[in-house]
Motif scaffolding. Structure first.
Motif, PDB file in Angstrom:
ATOM      1  N   GLU A  34       0.827  -1.210   0.000  1.00 36.27           N
ATOM      2  CA  GLU A  34       0.000   0.000   0.000  1.00 36.27           C
ATOM      3  C   GLU A  34       0.864   1.263   0.000  1.00 36.27           C
ATOM      4  OE1 GLU A  34      -3.042   0.039  -0.567  1.00 36.27           O
ATOM      5  OE2 GLU A  34      -3.809  -1.927   0.005  1.00 36.27           O
ATOM      6  N   LEU A  35       1.942   1.245   0.758  1.00 33.79           N
ATOM      7  CA  LEU A  35       2.811   2.426   0.823  1.00 33.79           C
ATOM      8  C   LEU A  35       3.526   2.646  -0.506  1.00 33.79           C
ATOM      9  CD1 LEU A  35       4.162   1.960   4.459  1.00 33.79           C
ATOM     10  CD2 LEU A  35       2.605   3.741   3.650  1.00 33.79           C
ATOM     11  N   TYR A  36       3.923   1.563  -1.170  1.00 30.81           N
ATOM     12  CA  TYR A  36       4.489   1.697  -2.519  1.00 30.81           C
ATOM     13  C   TYR A  36       3.433   2.237  -3.488  1.00 30.81           C
ATOM     14  CZ  TYR A  36       9.106  -0.572  -2.217  1.00 30.81           C
ATOM     15  OH  TYR A  36      10.422  -0.860  -1.965  1.00 30.81           O
ATOM     16  N   TRP A  37       2.204   1.777  -3.344  1.00 27.85           N
ATOM     17  CA  TRP A  37       1.145   2.150  -4.276  1.00 27.85           C
ATOM     18  C   TRP A  37       0.849   3.649  -4.247  1.00 27.85           C
ATOM     19  CZ3 TRP A  37      -0.875  -0.282  -8.280  1.00 27.85           C
ATOM     20  CH2 TRP A  37      -2.076   0.174  -8.828  1.00 27.85           C
ATOM     21  N   ILE A  38       0.834   4.219  -3.034  1.00 27.65           N
ATOM     22  CA  ILE A  38       0.498   5.644  -2.918  1.00 27.65           C
ATOM     23  C   ILE A  38       1.732   6.532  -2.751  1.00 27.65           C
ATOM     24  CG2 ILE A  38      -1.802   5.186  -2.000  1.00 27.65           C
ATOM     25  CD1 ILE A  38      -0.773   5.656   0.783  1.00 27.65           C
ATOM     26  N   GLY A  39       2.908   5.907  -2.573  1.00 28.53           N
ATOM     27  CA  GLY A  39       4.129   6.694  -2.443  1.00 28.53           C
ATOM     28  C   GLY A  39       4.265   7.398  -1.116  1.00 28.53           C
ATOM     29  N   HIS A  40       3.820   6.774  -0.050  1.00 28.91           N
ATOM     30  CA  HIS A  40       3.988   7.339   1.294  1.00 28.91           C
ATOM     31  C   HIS A  40       5.125   6.606   2.005  1.00 28.91           C
ATOM     32  CE1 HIS A  40      -0.288   9.225   1.845  1.00 28.91           C
ATOM     33  NE2 HIS A  40       0.428   9.790   0.883  1.00 28.91           N
ATOM     34  N   GLY A  41       6.125   7.350   2.442  1.00 33.06           N
ATOM     35  CA  GLY A  41       7.252   6.748   3.143  1.00 33.06           C
ATOM     36  C   GLY A  41       8.285   6.140   2.226  1.00 33.06           C
ATOM     37  N   THR A  42       8.019   6.151   0.940  1.00 30.60           N
ATOM     38  CA  THR A  42       8.923   5.604  -0.065  1.00 30.60           C
ATOM     39  C   THR A  42       8.494   6.143  -1.425  1.00 30.60           C
ATOM     40  OG1 THR A  42       9.895   3.545  -0.931  1.00 30.60           O
ATOM     41  CG2 THR A  42       7.519   3.544  -0.507  1.00 30.60           C
ATOM     42  N   SER A  43       9.324   5.937  -2.435  1.00 31.24           N
ATOM     43  CA  SER A  43       8.963   6.393  -3.780  1.00 31.24           C
ATOM     44  C   SER A  43       7.799   5.568  -4.315  1.00 31.24           C
ATOM     45  CB  SER A  43      10.160   6.249  -4.724  1.00 31.24           C
ATOM     46  OG  SER A  43      11.237   7.047  -4.279  1.00 31.24           O
ATOM     47  N   ARG A  44       6.899   6.216  -5.015  1.00 32.96           N
ATOM     48  CA  ARG A  44       5.762   5.502  -5.575  1.00 32.96           C
ATOM     49  C   ARG A  44       6.243   4.539  -6.645  1.00 32.96           C
ATOM     50  NH1 ARG A  44       0.212   7.841  -8.456  1.00 32.96           N
ATOM     51  NH2 ARG A  44      -1.077   6.047  -7.877  1.00 32.96           N
ATOM     52  N   ASN A  45       5.780   3.282  -6.541  1.00 28.71           N
ATOM     53  CA  ASN A  45       6.193   2.263  -7.496  1.00 28.71           C
ATOM     54  C   ASN A  45       5.043   1.259  -7.621  1.00 28.71           C
ATOM     55  OD1 ASN A  45       7.352  -0.042  -8.784  1.00 28.71           O
ATOM     56  ND2 ASN A  45       9.396   0.647  -8.167  1.00 28.71           N
ATOM     57  N   ARG A  46       4.205   1.447  -8.607  1.00 25.25           N
ATOM     58  CA  ARG A  46       3.001   0.621  -8.754  1.00 25.25           C
ATOM     59  C   ARG A  46       3.312  -0.837  -9.086  1.00 25.25           C
ATOM     60  NH1 ARG A  46      -2.015   3.557 -10.917  1.00 25.25           N
ATOM     61  NH2 ARG A  46      -1.727   2.207 -12.726  1.00 25.25           N
ATOM     62  N   PRO A  47       4.264  -1.116  -9.986  1.00 24.50           N
ATOM     63  CA  PRO A  47       4.592  -2.522 -10.247  1.00 24.50           C
ATOM     64  C   PRO A  47       5.111  -3.237  -9.000  1.00 24.50           C
ATOM     65  CG  PRO A  47       5.375  -1.150 -12.042  1.00 24.50           C
ATOM     66  CD  PRO A  47       4.943  -0.213 -10.944  1.00 24.50           C
ATOM     67  N   LEU A  48       5.962  -2.556  -8.245  1.00 20.91           N
ATOM     68  CA  LEU A  48       6.485  -3.163  -7.027  1.00 20.91           C
ATOM     69  C   LEU A  48       5.377  -3.325  -5.986  1.00 20.91           C
ATOM     70  CD1 LEU A  48       9.107  -4.307  -5.970  1.00 20.91           C
ATOM     71  CD2 LEU A  48       9.719  -2.028  -5.132  1.00 20.91           C
ATOM     72  N   ALA A  49       4.454  -2.382  -5.947  1.00 20.96           N
ATOM     73  CA  ALA A  49       3.308  -2.497  -5.036  1.00 20.96           C
ATOM     74  C   ALA A  49       2.515  -3.761  -5.347  1.00 20.96           C
ATOM     75  CB  ALA A  49       2.412  -1.271  -5.161  1.00 20.96           C
ATOM     76  N   TYR A  50       2.288  -3.994  -6.634  1.00 16.95           N
ATOM     77  CA  TYR A  50       1.563  -5.213  -7.009  1.00 16.95           C
ATOM     78  C   TYR A  50       2.340  -6.457  -6.579  1.00 16.95           C
ATOM     79  CZ  TYR A  50      -0.357  -9.103  -9.513  1.00 16.95           C
ATOM     80  OH  TYR A  50      -0.883 -10.337  -9.791  1.00 16.95           O
ATOM     81  N   ALA A  51       3.645  -6.472  -6.804  1.00 16.12           N
ATOM     82  CA  ALA A  51       4.457  -7.630  -6.443  1.00 16.12           C
ATOM     83  C   ALA A  51       4.358  -7.918  -4.952  1.00 16.12           C
ATOM     84  CB  ALA A  51       5.912  -7.396  -6.853  1.00 16.12           C
ATOM     85  N   TRP A  52       4.347  -6.861  -4.148  1.00 17.03           N
ATOM     86  CA  TRP A  52       4.234  -7.040  -2.703  1.00 17.03           C
ATOM     87  C   TRP A  52       2.851  -7.526  -2.303  1.00 17.03           C
ATOM     88  CZ3 TRP A  52       7.373  -7.012   1.539  1.00 17.03           C
ATOM     89  CH2 TRP A  52       8.707  -6.659   1.328  1.00 17.03           C
ATOM     90  N   MET A  53       1.810  -7.032  -2.978  1.00 19.11           N
ATOM     91  CA  MET A  53       0.466  -7.503  -2.645  1.00 19.11           C
ATOM     92  C   MET A  53       0.280  -8.953  -3.083  1.00 19.11           C
ATOM     93  SD  MET A  53      -2.164  -6.605  -0.933  1.00 19.11           S
ATOM     94  CE  MET A  53      -2.040  -4.797  -0.863  1.00 19.11           C
ATOM     95  N   ASP A  54       0.916  -9.318  -4.181  1.00 20.64           N
ATOM     96  CA  ASP A  54       0.893 -10.719  -4.604  1.00 20.64           C
ATOM     97  C   ASP A  54       1.547 -11.590  -3.538  1.00 20.64           C
ATOM     98  OD1 ASP A  54       0.424 -12.722  -6.821  1.00 20.64           O
ATOM     99  OD2 ASP A  54       2.585 -12.948  -6.580  1.00 20.64           O
ATOM    100  N   LEU A  55       2.636 -11.090  -2.965  1.00 26.67           N
ATOM    101  CA  LEU A  55       3.311 -11.801  -1.880  1.00 26.67           C
ATOM    102  C   LEU A  55       2.399 -11.924  -0.660  1.00 26.67           C
ATOM    103  CD1 LEU A  55       5.994 -12.981  -0.686  1.00 26.67           C
ATOM    104  CD2 LEU A  55       6.488 -10.660   0.097  1.00 26.67           C
ATOM    105  N   ALA A  56       1.711 -10.844  -0.312  1.00 26.24           N
ATOM    106  CA  ALA A  56       0.795 -10.878   0.828  1.00 26.24           C
ATOM    107  C   ALA A  56      -0.303 -11.909   0.624  1.00 26.24           C
ATOM    108  CB  ALA A  56       0.188  -9.495   1.054  1.00 26.24           C
ATOM    109  N   ALA A  57      -0.692 -12.120  -0.644  1.00 25.28           N
ATOM    110  CA  ALA A  57      -1.758 -13.072  -0.974  1.00 25.28           C
ATOM    111  C   ALA A  57      -1.234 -14.487  -1.170  1.00 25.28           C
ATOM    112  CB  ALA A  57      -2.483 -12.615  -2.239  1.00 25.28           C
ATOM    113  N   GLU A  58       0.029 -14.718  -0.870  1.00 30.26           N
ATOM    114  CA  GLU A  58       0.686 -15.999  -1.133  1.00 30.26           C
ATOM    115  C   GLU A  58      -0.070 -17.184  -0.535  1.00 30.26           C
ATOM    116  OE1 GLU A  58       5.170 -17.924  -0.505  1.00 30.26           O
ATOM    117  OE2 GLU A  58       4.579 -16.114   0.600  1.00 30.26           O
TER     118      GLU A  58
END
Length: 219
Positions: free
Chosen positions: A67-91
């Motif tokens: 979520e933080l990657y998706w909206i760019g809070h606390g880190t640079s916004r990176n939508r592809p990386l946000a998806y990769a992390w959410m995919d990991l969360a859904a593992e």
């Protein structure tokens, strides 16, 4: 996805905040710190803490990194990386994260989708259950061996008191300031297989709540 939702995934404040428990659960220690930082509005610190919790197979923290990657809070916004992390969360197949993952996928361009697939393997290599669960299990086993009274197989009379105090995002006034060793060292909190089962069950209960899935439809 709101950080307040994760308070229901934590054992009681008195348990989580006890030094005895938190030392043996780095996943919850770092998630707890991340939630506290979010409450204070410090997204940079929250990101660092959630990423640390992610190293110990903490799926809610992995979702918060996404979520933080998706909206760019606390880190640079990176939508592809946000998806990769959410995919990991859904593992593990939890509905809460699967719904959110599919929503993020629908928002990506074709180029972003290709990038998400490309970076995803690296995320799994560092934070996937295959490597993260053993880290967590090792920490739990190491600390469980130092539990007062554990050599006798009895901890029922042990008392543990909260060292941190009630956090603002916790349900103040509901949980006791002191808990028995029997509760603190419940097998489900210390045996890895039971621990993952307990966490997955709580996540599924959260996914079944209307607000749990509604939070995922935003943004």
């Amino acid at each position: 996805m709101r950080s307040e939702s994760w308070q229901s995934l934590m054992p009681s404040a008195a348990i989580v905040e006890s030094e005895t428990f938190i030392n043996g659960h780095p996943d919850l220690r770092w998630r707890h710190a991340g939630l506290d930082a979010m409450r204070k509005g410090d997204h940079g610190d929250a990101f660092v803490n959630f990423e640390q919790a992610a190293r110990y197979a903490d799926k809610p923290s992995q979702a918060m990194v996404a979520e933080l990657y998706w909206i760019g809070h606390g880190t640079s916004r990176n939508r592809p990386l946000a998806y990769a992390w959410m995919d990991l969360a859904a593992e593990r197949g939890n509905r809460l994260f699967l719904v959110r993952r599919e929503y993020l996928w629908q928002q990506l361009s074709e180029a972003e989708r290709n990038e998400a697939i490309a970076v995803g393997q690296g995320v799994y290599d560092r934070y996937g259950d295959a490597v993260a669960k053993p880290r967590q299990a090792k920490a739990m086993r190491r600390h469980q061996g130092s539990i007062t009274g554990s050599r006798l197989g009895h901890v029922g009379n042990l008392r543990a008191t909260s060292q941190i105090g009630d956090a603002g995002y916790m349900q103040s006034g509901i949980f006791p300031d002191m808990v028995t060793g029997e509760l603190l060292f419940d097998r489900r909190f210390w045996q890895p297989d039971l621990y993952w089962k307990w966490q997955d069950e709580v996540l599924e209960r959260l996914a079944s709540e209307p607000r749990g899935l509604a939070d995922n439809s935003r943004r």
